[in-house]
Design an enzyme around this catalytic site. Structure first.
Site, short mmCIF file in Angstrom:
data_model
loop_
_atom_site.label_atom_id
_atom_site.label_comp_id
_atom_site.label_asym_id
_atom_site.label_seq_id
_atom_site.Cartn_x
_atom_site.Cartn_y
_atom_site.Cartn_z
N SER A 1 -86.97 37.57 3.82
CA SER A 1 -87.49 37.31 2.63
C SER A 1 -86.63 37.82 1.77
O SER A 1 -86.31 37.20 0.65
CB SER A 1 -88.99 37.77 2.47
OG SER A 1 -89.02 39.04 2.44
N ARG B 1 -74.52 49.78 23.13
CA ARG B 1 -74.67 49.60 21.62
C ARG B 1 -73.22 49.37 21.06
O ARG B 1 -72.79 48.57 19.96
CB ARG B 1 -75.17 51.08 20.96
CG ARG B 1 -75.30 50.97 19.61
CD ARG B 1 -75.87 51.97 18.94
NE ARG B 1 -77.13 52.26 19.55
CZ ARG B 1 -78.34 51.53 19.43
NH1 ARG B 1 -78.46 50.79 18.22
NH2 ARG B 1 -79.61 51.77 19.88
N ARG C 1 -81.40 47.45 13.81
CA ARG C 1 -80.48 48.11 15.05
C ARG C 1 -79.88 49.12 14.21
O ARG C 1 -79.65 49.39 13.02
CB ARG C 1 -79.32 47.05 15.13
CG ARG C 1 -79.65 45.80 15.69
CD ARG C 1 -79.83 45.66 17.11
NE ARG C 1 -78.70 46.35 17.91
CZ ARG C 1 -78.60 46.86 18.97
NH1 ARG C 1 -79.84 46.65 19.80
NH2 ARG C 1 -77.64 47.40 19.92
N LEU D 1 -76.71 51.33 13.97
CA LEU D 1 -75.44 51.07 14.25
C LEU D 1 -74.80 52.23 14.40
O LEU D 1 -74.94 53.48 14.05
CB LEU D 1 -75.13 50.48 12.63
CG LEU D 1 -75.76 49.41 12.27
CD1 LEU D 1 -75.44 48.93 10.88
CD2 LEU D 1 -75.30 48.11 13.06
N ASN E 1 -78.00 48.61 2.50
CA ASN E 1 -79.24 48.53 3.27
C ASN E 1 -80.53 48.71 2.32
O ASN E 1 -80.42 49.39 1.15
CB ASN E 1 -79.50 49.69 4.34
CG ASN E 1 -80.74 49.41 5.16
OD1 ASN E 1 -80.92 48.10 5.37
ND2 ASN E 1 -81.37 50.52 5.38
N HIS F 1 -84.39 50.09 2.41
CA HIS F 1 -85.15 50.77 3.21
C HIS F 1 -86.75 50.89 2.43
O HIS F 1 -86.76 51.41 1.08
CB HIS F 1 -84.69 52.03 3.44
CG HIS F 1 -85.51 53.15 4.36
ND1 HIS F 1 -85.70 52.87 5.58
CD2 HIS F 1 -86.42 54.22 4.00
CE1 HIS F 1 -86.46 53.64 6.17
NE2 HIS F 1 -87.08 54.46 5.10
N SER G 1 -85.72 51.59 -1.54
CA SER G 1 -84.57 52.30 -1.86
C SER G 1 -83.33 51.10 -1.30
O SER G 1 -83.48 50.87 -0.14
CB SER G 1 -84.38 53.60 -1.53
OG SER G 1 -84.97 54.43 -1.73
N LEU H 1 -78.73 58.18 9.38
CA LEU H 1 -79.68 57.10 9.13
C LEU H 1 -80.36 57.44 7.73
O LEU H 1 -80.83 58.38 7.41
CB LEU H 1 -80.77 57.08 10.27
CG LEU H 1 -81.90 55.87 10.37
CD1 LEU H 1 -81.03 54.73 10.63
CD2 LEU H 1 -82.74 56.41 11.17
N ASP H 2 -80.51 56.12 6.97
CA ASP H 2 -81.08 56.27 5.69
C ASP H 2 -80.81 57.13 4.77
O ASP H 2 -81.48 57.73 4.08
CB ASP H 2 -82.47 56.17 5.90
CG ASP H 2 -82.97 54.95 6.91
OD1 ASP H 2 -82.52 53.90 6.74
OD2 ASP H 2 -84.12 55.25 7.54
#
Ligand code: GRF
Length: 235
Positions: free
Chosen positions: A33, A85, A111, A113, A127, A129, A156, A164-165
């Site tokens: 979406s 991976r 995933r 990364l 990204n 989040h 965000s 991560l994030d």
């Protein structure tokens, strides 16, 4: 991998009309979406960019249909076909670089990364989040916000770094948490604000208004000290 540059040897991009266009590759795993609102904003002339490819790690991702419907190249790279991976990420990197994108947009790409992959796209990969970072990195963000009785929650858009994030946040969309919210109702409103902030982030990046410079964000050529903010207005 020490080479940070994105390969510029694509056969796909010999089209002269594409030379000066800001090119996006969008990575998805599911519904798409957020991909759709970016497509819609490009089609409406709000974002001056072109999506040169949509890549999914899942063959049944609905976002692939959205891409095809809009005439965008849609590719599947099935992670289950790779031993590690790193092997998957290397193949993904080769596929992406063949399009010489200016920006890689993670839109529900489920995933983790590898560091080499992320570092290859330093300052070129964003990204979205579903939380007000640095709160609630990782999964189940809506449940965790409700459990903590937060009065505000949101989403965000951030640059991707190996942790991560944790990359610099460009823009946050804020929603009020209502007393009768459950994870589903809250997720629905967070999605609404995502659909406003993600196209906006892509737009200002494509226009060169916002830049990544050595770990910092420049907005209108000045250091951006805190993320842009947008509040969801509901009736
Ligand atoms: C969004 O909630 C986003 O925050 C998260 O994945 C979801 C993707 O949704 N990263 P969609 O596929 O764009 O509908």
């Amino acid at each position: 991998m020490s080479d940070n540059s994105v390969k510029k040897t694509s056969d796909n991009n010999n089209d002269k009309n594409l030379v000066n266009i800001y090119k996006l590759v969008v990575l998805i795993s599911g519904s798409g979406s957020n991909l759709q609102v970016i497509i819609d904003n490009i089609d409406a002339g709000n974002i001056n960019a072109k999506i040169v490819a949509v890549i999914s790690n899942r063959a049944n991702a609905f976002g692939l249909e959205r891409a095809k419907k809009s005439g965008i190249e849609a590719k599947v790279l099935d992670h289950t076909q790779y031993d590690s991976r790193e092997a998957f990420d290397e193949e993904l990197q080769t596929l992406i670089d063949d399009y010489s994108p200016d920006l890689i947009v993670l839109a529900g790409f489920m995933r983790i990364l590898s560091d080499n992959f992320v570092e290859h796209y330093t300052g070129k990969m964003i990204n979205i989040h579903p939380s007000l970072l640095p709160l609630y990195k990782g999964l189940h963000t809506h449940q965790r916000a409700l459990a903590d009785r937060q009065t505000e929650h949101g989403a965000s858009v951030h640059f991707v770094i190996p942790e991560l994030d944790a990359g610099k946040v460009i823009i946050q969309g804020i929603v009020d948490v209502k007393v009768d919210d459950d994870a589903e109702s809250l997720a629905k409103r967070v999605h609404q604000i995502e659909h406003q902030i993600y196209p906006h982030a892509v737009k200002i990046l494509a226009e060169g208004l916002l830049k990544y410079n050595d770990g910092e964000i420049l907005y209108h050529d000045k250091p951006m000290l805190e993320p842009l903010k947008k509040q969801l207005i509901t009736s």
